[in-house]
Write a protein that holds these residues in place. Structure first.
Motif, PDB file in Angstrom:
ATOM      1  N   SER A 367       0.828  -1.202   0.000  1.00  0.00           N
ATOM      2  CA  SER A 367       0.000   0.000   0.000  1.00  0.00           C
ATOM      3  C   SER A 367       0.865   1.256   0.000  1.00  0.00           C
ATOM      4  O   SER A 367       0.546   2.248  -0.677  1.00  0.00           O
ATOM      5  N   ALA A 368       1.964   1.235   0.750  1.00  0.00           N
ATOM      6  CA  ALA A 368       2.882   2.373   0.758  1.00  0.00           C
ATOM      7  C   ALA A 368       3.527   2.555  -0.614  1.00  0.00           C
ATOM      8  O   ALA A 368       3.743   3.688  -1.057  1.00  0.00           O
ATOM      9  N   TYR A 369       3.818   1.440  -1.283  1.00  0.00           N
ATOM     10  CA  TYR A 369       4.357   1.533  -2.646  1.00  0.00           C
ATOM     11  C   TYR A 369       3.338   2.188  -3.565  1.00  0.00           C
ATOM     12  O   TYR A 369       3.681   3.046  -4.390  1.00  0.00           O
ATOM     13  N   HIS A 370       2.068   1.813  -3.436  1.00  0.00           N
ATOM     14  CA  HIS A 370       1.017   2.456  -4.219  1.00  0.00           C
ATOM     15  C   HIS A 370       1.039   3.975  -4.005  1.00  0.00           C
ATOM     16  O   HIS A 370       0.770   4.745  -4.931  1.00  0.00           O
ATOM     17  N   ASP A 395      -5.878   8.541   6.878  1.00  0.00           N
ATOM     18  CA  ASP A 395      -5.016   7.651   7.653  1.00  0.00           C
ATOM     19  C   ASP A 395      -3.783   7.245   6.853  1.00  0.00           C
ATOM     20  O   ASP A 395      -2.669   7.156   7.403  1.00  0.00           O
ATOM     21  N   GLN A 396      -3.953   6.994   5.570  1.00  0.00           N
ATOM     22  CA  GLN A 396      -2.826   6.604   4.722  1.00  0.00           C
ATOM     23  C   GLN A 396      -1.772   7.709   4.656  1.00  0.00           C
ATOM     24  O   GLN A 396      -0.575   7.455   4.840  1.00  0.00           O
ATOM     25  N   MET A 397      -2.200   8.936   4.402  1.00  0.00           N
ATOM     26  CA  MET A 397      -1.251  10.029   4.224  1.00  0.00           C
ATOM     27  C   MET A 397      -0.701  10.557   5.545  1.00  0.00           C
ATOM     28  O   MET A 397       0.411  11.077   5.596  1.00  0.00           O
ATOM     29  N   MET A 398      -1.457  10.394   6.614  1.00  0.00           N
ATOM     30  CA  MET A 398      -1.026  10.896   7.911  1.00  0.00           C
ATOM     31  C   MET A 398      -0.203   9.875   8.688  1.00  0.00           C
ATOM     32  O   MET A 398       0.757  10.230   9.378  1.00  0.00           O
ATOM     33  N   LYS A 399      -0.538   8.587   8.556  1.00  0.00           N
ATOM     34  CA  LYS A 399       0.065   7.570   9.414  1.00  0.00           C
ATOM     35  C   LYS A 399       1.008   6.618   8.682  1.00  0.00           C
ATOM     36  O   LYS A 399       2.011   6.173   9.260  1.00  0.00           O
ATOM     37  N   ARG A 400       0.677   6.261   7.439  1.00  0.00           N
ATOM     38  CA  ARG A 400       1.487   5.246   6.758  1.00  0.00           C
ATOM     39  C   ARG A 400       2.589   5.849   5.898  1.00  0.00           C
ATOM     40  O   ARG A 400       3.765   5.476   6.042  1.00  0.00           O
ATOM     41  N   LEU A 401       2.241   6.734   4.994  1.00  0.00           N
ATOM     42  CA  LEU A 401       3.251   7.244   4.063  1.00  0.00           C
ATOM     43  C   LEU A 401       4.438   7.903   4.763  1.00  0.00           C
ATOM     44  O   LEU A 401       5.584   7.711   4.330  1.00  0.00           O
ATOM     45  N   PRO A 402       4.218   8.679   5.852  1.00  0.00           N
ATOM     46  CA  PRO A 402       5.391   9.288   6.515  1.00  0.00           C
ATOM     47  C   PRO A 402       6.377   8.287   7.104  1.00  0.00           C
ATOM     48  O   PRO A 402       7.540   8.621   7.328  1.00  0.00           O
ATOM     49  N   ARG A 403       5.944   7.059   7.352  1.00  0.00           N
ATOM     50  CA  ARG A 403       6.865   6.045   7.876  1.00  0.00           C
ATOM     51  C   ARG A 403       7.719   5.439   6.775  1.00  0.00           C
ATOM     52  O   ARG A 403       8.763   4.840   7.054  1.00  0.00           O
ATOM     53  N   PHE A 404       7.272   5.579   5.532  1.00  0.00           N
ATOM     54  CA  PHE A 404       8.023   5.030   4.405  1.00  0.00           C
ATOM     55  C   PHE A 404       8.768   6.114   3.629  1.00  0.00           C
ATOM     56  O   PHE A 404       9.792   5.829   3.007  1.00  0.00           O
TER      57      PHE A 404
END
Length: 455
Positions: A367-370, A395-404
């Motif tokens: 999902s982060a690759y997407h 949630d994706q832009m706030m929590k997941r993408l910043p970790r990748f």
């Protein structure tokens, strides 16, 4: 070139509709190759270039084009057994660019539908089972739900909105609003933004005491029957409470699933219809009617951008004839002075990577690759704040993408959060305050919930 003549021998490129349970006249996908006219696919690769899942680690050489070719060759079970339909975000960029007009997203939904329920990845099917049993994805007890509304509502009343309370099962209200179970479960502060908007607008609104879940994981898991059931429950509540309009759930999947379920219900019974309004239409309404006042100065010194959600944009336009592109930009423009668009935007915008259930499913790295293209879009705007209209996107832009992707820092806000934070509040006083407090006391007594129970 002469226009194509549609005959029994020359079928149109698309006859599969996700909103008719993913089938044509009760046929299964295995017998739909000719009806879908997948032979019209020229294997040009436009869908592959438009798809955020292309090149996803772990998928090998699978892509949209190869899945379609597998279906043409009769390898339906084999296609359904792959992870590709689950890694599809349902963003619709494949359909947007297909020169033959093939609508590919409903095909992926049908492949999900074919998966045995005990083989659905992650917690999606468990959430569907819970919502069908209890009325919400997390199976939160009604007593806990009501206590949370009372407790968090009291906090807001003490903080800045004297007289505020959450109306529950209020008959003859103008607006029916559906909470998201993750907010009831723990993201308590997120509920206050919509509440502040309703308070400032002096709205006549309510939430239901049961079957209140906003989210539709049936859509994400290919469970068409669940999608229809959840939509029917919402319509039943509208009639039971005699409410004027329901606000479509904010989550792109929640609102799109509700529209899809409503269409299924109306296909069986044309009387299964209720009035509804989207979040953007409602915010536009209270702003343009002067029911709320906004102060841009609170946002001075920060640059804002907007993320066009797939299910509020191109997919909504494709299947229901209306996309929300200009409305959110108008709303943001009433709150800030410094706004910049992502490139590309509107119908051409990139998916955040969370769609299709990819936020809760066990495919975090994929999902982060997407979302790599979305991160790059945000970075290139130079924005301090990304404004969104969908809880999964947020949630994706706030929590997941910043970790990748750690090189660029930004905030993420719901569009109704931005409005709420820009409000010039006019608190209840005098008779208005006394009336609200009396209504709240009577309601909680009727529901059997007391402040002592939530301490």
């Amino acid at each position: 070139m002469d226009a194509q003549t549609i005959t029994a021998e020359a079928l149109p490129p698309l006859v599969l509709d996700a909103n008719t349970r993913g089938r044509l006249k009760g046929q299964s996908l295995r017998s739909l190759s000719d009806n879908l006219n997948l032979q019209a696919c020229m294997t040009c690769g436009a869908c592959v270039n438009g798809c955020p899942a292309t090149g996803t680690p772990g998928l090998g050489d699978l892509d949209v084009r190869k899945i379609l070719r597998m279906l043409v060759l009769g390898l339906v079970d084999e296609a359904a057994a792959t992870d590709f339909p689950w890694l599809c975000t349902g963003c619709g960029r494949c359909t947007l660019v297909c020169p033959m007009g093939l609508d590919i997203v409903p095909v992926m939904a049908e492949l999900k539908h074919m998966r045995p329920r005990d083989k659905v990845p992650g917690i999606l099917h468990k959430g569907v089972e819970r919502v069908l049993r209890s009325g919400n994805n997390m199976e939160i007890a009604q007593s806990e739900y009501l206590a949370t509304l009372l407790d968090v509502g009291n906090d807001l009343a003490e903080e800045e909105c004297p007289g505020f309370y959450v109306p529950v099962d209020k008959k003859d209200a103008d607006i029916l609003f559906f909470p998201n179970s993750k907010e009831i479960y723990g993201d308590f502060e997120d509920m206050k933004w919509w509440w502040k908007v309703f308070y400032a607008a002096r709205a006549n609104w309510t939430v239901p005491s049961h079957n209140w879940e906003a989210v539709d994981w049936g859509l994400f898991s290919g469970n068409f029957e669940a999608t229809a059931t959840l939509a029917r429950r919402k319509m039943d509540l509208m009639r039971e409470l005699n409410v004027g309009r329901m606000i479509m759930p904010d989550c792109g999947g929640g609102s799109y699933g509700c529209r899809s379920g409503m269409k299924m219900c109306a296909t069986s019974d044309p009387a299964e219809r209720v009035d509804f309004i989207y979040i953007y239409d409602y915010l536009m309404e209270v702003i343009t009617q002067g029911r709320i006042k906004l102060d841009k100065s609170v946002n001075v010194g920060r640059r804002f951008t907007w993320h066009d959600s797939c299910k509020h944009g191109r997919e909504l336009e494709k299947h229901f004839g209306k996309a929300y592109y200009e409305e959110p930009r108008y709303i943001i423009g009433q709150c800030v002075d410094d706004f910049v668009d992502m490139i590309p935007n509107r119908v051409n915008n990139y998916c955040c990577g969370a769609g299709g259930g990819n936020w809760p499913m066990p495919f975090e790295a994929q999902s982060a690759y997407h979302g790599r293209l979305k991160y790059d879009q945000i970075r290139r705007t130079g924005a301090d704040v990304v404004v969104v209209g969908c809880s999964n996107c947020r949630d994706q832009m706030m929590k997941r993408l910043p970790r990748f992707y750690k090189d660029y820092k930004y905030e993420v806000k719901y569009i109704w959060q931005l409005v709420a934070e820009s409000l010039v509040l006019e608190p209840y006083v005098g008779e208005e305050l006394a009336r609200a407090e009396a209504e709240a006391e009577a309601q909680w007594a009727r529901l059997g919930v007391t402040p002592e129970e939530v301490l």
